[in-house]
Scaffold this motif. Structure first.
Motif, PDB file in Angstrom:
ATOM      1  N   ALA A   7     -12.343  13.029  -0.305  1.00  0.00           N
ATOM      2  CA  ALA A   7     -11.840  13.936  -1.340  1.00  0.00           C
ATOM      3  C   ALA A   7     -12.312  15.358  -1.080  1.00  0.00           C
ATOM      4  O   ALA A   7     -13.475  15.588  -0.775  1.00  0.00           O
ATOM      5  CB  ALA A   7     -12.312  13.474  -2.714  1.00  0.00           C
ATOM      6  N   LYS A   8     -11.406  16.315  -1.213  1.00  0.00           N
ATOM      7  CA  LYS A   8     -11.771  17.723  -1.038  1.00  0.00           C
ATOM      8  C   LYS A   8     -12.002  18.430  -2.371  1.00  0.00           C
ATOM      9  O   LYS A   8     -12.580  19.519  -2.405  1.00  0.00           O
ATOM     10  CB  LYS A   8     -10.682  18.448  -0.248  1.00  0.00           C
ATOM     11  N   THR A   9     -11.527  17.827  -3.453  1.00  0.00           N
ATOM     12  CA  THR A   9     -11.720  18.411  -4.779  1.00  0.00           C
ATOM     13  C   THR A   9     -12.048  17.300  -5.769  1.00  0.00           C
ATOM     14  O   THR A   9     -11.839  16.116  -5.494  1.00  0.00           O
ATOM     15  CB  THR A   9     -10.446  19.130  -5.270  1.00  0.00           C
ATOM     16  N   LEU A  10     -12.529  17.689  -6.933  1.00  0.00           N
ATOM     17  CA  LEU A  10     -12.787  16.709  -7.988  1.00  0.00           C
ATOM     18  C   LEU A  10     -11.486  16.104  -8.497  1.00  0.00           C
ATOM     19  O   LEU A  10     -11.469  14.957  -8.947  1.00  0.00           O
ATOM     20  CB  LEU A  10     -13.543  17.379  -9.139  1.00  0.00           C
ATOM     21  N   VAL A  11     -10.406  16.851  -8.422  1.00  0.00           N
ATOM     22  CA  VAL A  11      -9.101  16.310  -8.810  1.00  0.00           C
ATOM     23  C   VAL A  11      -8.729  15.164  -7.875  1.00  0.00           C
ATOM     24  O   VAL A  11      -8.289  14.091  -8.312  1.00  0.00           O
ATOM     25  CB  VAL A  11      -8.016  17.409  -8.795  1.00  0.00           C
ATOM     26  N   GLU A  12      -8.886  15.380  -6.570  1.00  0.00           N
ATOM     27  CA  GLU A  12      -8.572  14.323  -5.606  1.00  0.00           C
ATOM     28  C   GLU A  12      -9.493  13.129  -5.812  1.00  0.00           C
ATOM     29  O   GLU A  12      -9.050  11.974  -5.737  1.00  0.00           O
ATOM     30  CB  GLU A  12      -8.713  14.855  -4.181  1.00  0.00           C
ATOM     31  N   MET A  13     -10.769  13.386  -6.074  1.00  0.00           N
ATOM     32  CA  MET A  13     -11.710  12.287  -6.272  1.00  0.00           C
ATOM     33  C   MET A  13     -11.336  11.466  -7.497  1.00  0.00           C
ATOM     34  O   MET A  13     -11.389  10.232  -7.468  1.00  0.00           O
ATOM     35  CB  MET A  13     -13.132  12.852  -6.412  1.00  0.00           C
ATOM     36  N   ALA A  14     -10.944  12.156  -8.564  1.00  0.00           N
ATOM     37  CA  ALA A  14     -10.532  11.441  -9.774  1.00  0.00           C
ATOM     38  C   ALA A  14      -9.270  10.624  -9.520  1.00  0.00           C
ATOM     39  O   ALA A  14      -9.136   9.487 -10.009  1.00  0.00           O
ATOM     40  CB  ALA A  14     -10.303  12.439 -10.910  1.00  0.00           C
ATOM     41  N   THR A  15      -8.352  11.189  -8.749  1.00  0.00           N
ATOM     42  CA  THR A  15      -7.114  10.473  -8.422  1.00  0.00           C
ATOM     43  C   THR A  15      -7.409   9.215  -7.611  1.00  0.00           C
ATOM     44  O   THR A  15      -6.802   8.165  -7.823  1.00  0.00           O
ATOM     45  CB  THR A  15      -6.154  11.398  -7.644  1.00  0.00           C
ATOM     46  N   MET A  16      -8.374   9.319  -6.678  1.00  0.00           N
ATOM     47  CA  MET A  16      -8.754   8.156  -5.880  1.00  0.00           C
ATOM     48  C   MET A  16      -9.453   7.103  -6.730  1.00  0.00           C
ATOM     49  O   MET A  16      -9.321   5.895  -6.490  1.00  0.00           O
ATOM     50  CB  MET A  16      -9.672   8.594  -4.731  1.00  0.00           C
ATOM     51  N   ALA A  17     -10.203   7.534  -7.728  1.00  0.00           N
ATOM     52  CA  ALA A  17     -10.963   6.601  -8.570  1.00  0.00           C
ATOM     53  C   ALA A  17     -10.098   5.917  -9.616  1.00  0.00           C
ATOM     54  O   ALA A  17     -10.406   4.798 -10.049  1.00  0.00           O
ATOM     55  CB  ALA A  17     -12.114   7.344  -9.249  1.00  0.00           C
ATOM     56  N   LEU A  18      -9.030   6.585 -10.020  1.00  0.00           N
ATOM     57  CA  LEU A  18      -8.235   6.110 -11.153  1.00  0.00           C
ATOM     58  C   LEU A  18      -7.758   4.662 -11.008  1.00  0.00           C
ATOM     59  O   LEU A  18      -7.848   3.876 -11.972  1.00  0.00           O
ATOM     60  CB  LEU A  18      -7.045   7.048 -11.362  1.00  0.00           C
ATOM     61  N   PRO A  19      -7.246   4.247  -9.843  1.00  0.00           N
ATOM     62  CA  PRO A  19      -6.766   2.859  -9.729  1.00  0.00           C
ATOM     63  C   PRO A  19      -7.850   1.814  -9.978  1.00  0.00           C
ATOM     64  O   PRO A  19      -7.541   0.671 -10.330  1.00  0.00           O
ATOM     65  CB  PRO A  19      -6.250   2.784  -8.286  1.00  0.00           C
ATOM     66  N   TYR A  20      -9.110   2.191  -9.809  1.00  0.00           N
ATOM     67  CA  TYR A  20     -10.206   1.248  -9.994  1.00  0.00           C
ATOM     68  C   TYR A  20     -10.591   1.095 -11.467  1.00  0.00           C
ATOM     69  O   TYR A  20     -11.415   0.251 -11.812  1.00  0.00           O
ATOM     70  CB  TYR A  20     -11.421   1.696  -9.181  1.00  0.00           C
ATOM     71  N   LEU A  21      -9.998   1.919 -12.304  1.00  0.00           N
ATOM     72  CA  LEU A  21     -10.317   1.882 -13.729  1.00  0.00           C
ATOM     73  C   LEU A  21      -9.206   1.272 -14.561  1.00  0.00           C
ATOM     74  O   LEU A  21      -9.364   1.065 -15.760  1.00  0.00           O
ATOM     75  CB  LEU A  21     -10.607   3.301 -14.225  1.00  0.00           C
ATOM     76  N   LYS A  22      -8.079   0.978 -13.926  1.00  0.00           N
ATOM     77  CA  LYS A  22      -6.945   0.415 -14.645  1.00  0.00           C
ATOM     78  C   LYS A  22      -6.869  -1.088 -14.417  1.00  0.00           C
ATOM     79  O   LYS A  22      -7.413  -1.615 -13.437  1.00  0.00           O
ATOM     80  CB  LYS A  22      -5.645   1.077 -14.180  1.00  0.00           C
ATOM     81  N   GLN A  23      -6.189  -1.760 -15.295  1.00  0.00           N
ATOM     82  CA  GLN A  23      -5.977  -3.197 -15.110  1.00  0.00           C
ATOM     83  C   GLN A  23      -4.737  -3.435 -14.271  1.00  0.00           C
ATOM     84  O   GLN A  23      -3.703  -2.787 -14.467  1.00  0.00           O
ATOM     85  CB  GLN A  23      -5.813  -3.889 -16.470  1.00  0.00           C
ATOM     86  N   GLY A  24      -4.869  -4.362 -13.341  1.00  0.00           N
ATOM     87  CA  GLY A  24      -3.724  -4.717 -12.515  1.00  0.00           C
ATOM     88  C   GLY A  24      -3.484  -3.738 -11.392  1.00  0.00           C
ATOM     89  O   GLY A  24      -4.081  -2.662 -11.332  1.00  0.00           O
ATOM     90  N   VAL A  25      -2.597  -4.142 -10.487  1.00  0.00           N
ATOM     91  CA  VAL A  25      -2.312  -3.326  -9.316  1.00  0.00           C
ATOM     92  C   VAL A  25      -0.866  -3.547  -8.890  1.00  0.00           C
ATOM     93  O   VAL A  25      -0.318  -4.636  -9.079  1.00  0.00           O
ATOM     94  CB  VAL A  25      -3.272  -3.677  -8.155  1.00  0.00           C
ATOM     95  N   THR A  26      -0.267  -2.505  -8.346  1.00  0.00           N
ATOM     96  CA  THR A  26       1.083  -2.621  -7.802  1.00  0.00           C
ATOM     97  C   THR A  26       0.983  -2.776  -6.285  1.00  0.00           C
ATOM     98  O   THR A  26       0.423  -1.906  -5.604  1.00  0.00           O
ATOM     99  CB  THR A  26       1.924  -1.383  -8.143  1.00  0.00           C
ATOM    100  N   LEU A  27       1.473  -3.873  -5.789  1.00  0.00           N
ATOM    101  CA  LEU A  27       1.360  -4.138  -4.355  1.00  0.00           C
ATOM    102  C   LEU A  27       2.414  -3.384  -3.569  1.00  0.00           C
ATOM    103  O   LEU A  27       3.589  -3.332  -3.957  1.00  0.00           O
ATOM    104  CB  LEU A  27       1.519  -5.640  -4.079  1.00  0.00           C
ATOM    105  N   ASP A  28       1.988  -2.822  -2.443  1.00  0.00           N
ATOM    106  CA  ASP A  28       2.934  -2.278  -1.482  1.00  0.00           C
ATOM    107  C   ASP A  28       3.563  -3.478  -0.764  1.00  0.00           C
ATOM    108  O   ASP A  28       2.852  -4.273  -0.129  1.00  0.00           O
ATOM    109  CB  ASP A  28       2.201  -1.360  -0.498  1.00  0.00           C
ATOM    110  N   GLU A  29       4.860  -3.617  -0.869  1.00  0.00           N
ATOM    111  CA  GLU A  29       5.509  -4.820  -0.356  1.00  0.00           C
ATOM    112  C   GLU A  29       5.359  -4.990   1.150  1.00  0.00           C
ATOM    113  O   GLU A  29       5.234  -6.112   1.650  1.00  0.00           O
ATOM    114  CB  GLU A  29       6.989  -4.836  -0.758  1.00  0.00           C
ATOM    115  N   LYS A  30       5.385  -3.879   1.889  1.00  0.00           N
ATOM    116  CA  LYS A  30       5.190  -3.982   3.342  1.00  0.00           C
ATOM    117  C   LYS A  30       3.794  -4.517   3.654  1.00  0.00           C
ATOM    118  O   LYS A  30       3.606  -5.386   4.504  1.00  0.00           O
ATOM    119  CB  LYS A  30       5.376  -2.609   3.997  1.00  0.00           C
ATOM    120  N   ALA A  31       2.787  -3.970   2.961  1.00  0.00           N
ATOM    121  CA  ALA A  31       1.415  -4.410   3.178  1.00  0.00           C
ATOM    122  C   ALA A  31       1.252  -5.867   2.769  1.00  0.00           C
ATOM    123  O   ALA A  31       0.575  -6.659   3.451  1.00  0.00           O
ATOM    124  CB  ALA A  31       0.458  -3.518   2.394  1.00  0.00           C
ATOM    125  N   ALA A  32       1.882  -6.244   1.658  1.00  0.00           N
ATOM    126  CA  ALA A  32       1.783  -7.624   1.184  1.00  0.00           C
ATOM    127  C   ALA A  32       2.434  -8.590   2.169  1.00  0.00           C
ATOM    128  O   ALA A  32       1.893  -9.672   2.468  1.00  0.00           O
ATOM    129  CB  ALA A  32       2.434  -7.748  -0.190  1.00  0.00           C
TER     130      ALA A  32
END
Length: 476
Positions: free
Chosen positions: A363-388
């Motif tokens: 992360a280069k900014t606190l905004v980017e860091m918060a964006t990276m952290a956000l998925p870890y604070l929510k319930q559930g996840v959306t799978l990338d179909e190619k990765a899956a």
């Protein structure tokens, strides 16, 4: 003039704190701190139409965020109060009366319309307009006609000079100066007059400001001379140019707003480090702490050429401070950015510091860091179909199920314990750790990139990690 060092920053509260103003404040602050002086904040609020309480608050908030503390001024009353020019109008009138009585200033009854007509005529004739001195010796006083007060320039030949701490010696002939207006008809001082009165009465010894004020220095020096006062030393700082190499302005450059950088997730340490290098240097040092700034700063090291805004350098410095400041310190600053995205964590929540450690390398900014952290604070996840499709195969799901069972039984939800499970499952299956870690990563984050797998699982927490693994296993 007082012998003790006293410097000042004197903004007009007509908008936000400009980066150029912040640099002027910083240079004055550092100079005072290095040489044991006093730093004064004075508010030049004589533009009655544009000065607002909101702008004053924006300036004070900007200085406080940057931790450029003043010794005297608003909220820190001192022996030279008041620190607002609109509260000093009687003082300006008194000194004008003294100068008029001494024959060094006079009342001018020329109207603005008359001045405009004369200026237009001068432009038509291809010459620069200079006030003709129409009222210099005027004896009649037009009844009811408003007047301004003008300074009476010497009628003899001569010049005025000063040795600038940055630019060296600068000289201007008397003939290049005119009888400039000191006081408007409503009693409001103009800049060249008000700042001289205030600087003298506040015992200012060094005036540091932008190079755009060089020409203002000459009429000010003439006023010091007329009043019999010793002028301060002057240091005129180079311009700051935007990325387009034009003067950094509020109108054209969003970067000019100090507090915009706070909103963008820039740390004050990084912005100060960046700003001090716009016109000043100490060898080839790029990363400069506050302690080093105070130890090294001097006007003799300020250059005369303009500094150019480099957004990449600012981001580089910001990431440096994200990586090197104490994680607990950065964690406290990260929390508001998560709150803006609907995730309010208590100040002592251990996850904040874990997020800093996990993402500060990317992360280069606190905004980017918060964006990276956000998925870890929510319930559930959306799978990338190619990765899956690539990683959540029948074979990998069997490994995934083993991981799920073993981490569910862990009494210690630590990175080491979680990594040990991944290692054990991979060794038992006779495959590399990546063959186990990557399916787990896709299952819990939805994609193929994240911090180390143990760290990723710890960030999610046991309950959420198991929930996401169960959802991935349910796809089979």
């Amino acid at each position: 003039m007082a012998s003790a060092l006293r410097v000042r920053f004197a903004p007009s509260p007509t908008g936000y704190l400009h980066i150029g103003g912040a640099r002027t404040a910083l240079f004055n602050y550092l100079y005072a701190r290095r040489f044991g002086g006093t730093f004064i904040l004075r508010i030049e609020d004589t533009d009655l139409e544009r000065s607002t309480p909101e702008s004053l608050k924006a300036i004070l908030d900007g200085l406080k965020w940057l931790d450029i503390g003043w010794d005297e001024g608003p909220e820190k009353e001192g022996p030279h109060a008041p620190y607002f020019q609109t509260q000093r109008l009687d003082t300006y009138r008194d000194h004008c009366d003294q100068l008029i009585a001494a024959g060094k200033a006079y009342r001018c009854y020329c109207t603005q319309e008359e001045i405009r007509e004369r200026r237009a005529q001068a432009e038509k004739e291809g010459r620069a307009y200079k006030y003709e001195g129409t009222c210099r010796e005027r004896k009649d006083v037009p009844e009811g006609r408003p007047s301004v007060v003008r300074f009476k320039m010497p009628s003899v030949e001569g010049s005025v000079s000063f040795d600038d701490l940055v630019l060296g010696k600068i000289t201007k002939e008397y003939s290049d100066l005119d009888d400039w207006v000191m006081l408007r008809g409503d009693g409001i001082p103009l800049y060249n007059y008000g700042c001289v009165i205030d600087d003298h009465l506040m015992d200012i010894t060094v005036v540091s400001r932008g190079q755009e004020h060089v020409n203002s220095t000459f009429p000010q020096l003439m006023l010091y001379q007329a009043l019999g006062w010793e002028p301060p030393r002057f240091a005129h700082l180079p311009l700051i140019l935007g990325p387009d190499r034009e003067k950094l302005s509020k109108r054209k450059h969003k970067e000019a707003d100090v507090m915009l950088h706070k909103a963008n997730g820039i740390l004050p340490e990084a912005l100060l480090n960046f700003v001090i290098r716009l016109g000043w240097s100490h060898g080839n040092e790029e990363v400069i702490s506050r302690e080093q700034m105070i130890e090294w700063f001097d006007f003799k090291d300020v250059g005369s050429t303009s500094g150019v805004w480099n957004p990449d350098k600012l981001l580089w410095l910001n990431q440096h401070y994200l990586k090197t400041l104490p994680p607990s310190d950065v964690a406290g600053r990260l929390a508001p950015f998560l709150a803006q995205q609907g995730q309010t964590l208590a100040p002592d929540d251990v996850r904040l510091e874990r997020f800093v450690l996990a993402f500060r390398e990317r992360a280069k900014t606190l905004v980017e860091m918060a964006t990276m952290a956000l998925p870890y604070l929510k319930q559930g996840v959306t799978l990338d179909e190619k990765a899956a499709a690539k990683h959540l195969t029948a074979d990998s799901l069997a490994l995934l199920r083993q991981v799920r069972e073993e981490i569910a039984a862990l009494p210690d939800w630590s990175v080491a314990a979680l990594d040990a499970v991944i290692k054990t499952v991979s060794e038992r299956a006779g495959v590399g750790m990546g063959k186990v870690a990557q399916p787990v990563r896709v299952a819990v984050t939805g994609n193929t990139t994240s911090p180390g797998i143990g760290e990723t699982l710890q960030l999610l927490g046991k309950e959420e990690a198991l929930r996401r693994l169960d959802a991935a296993l349910a796809r089979s």
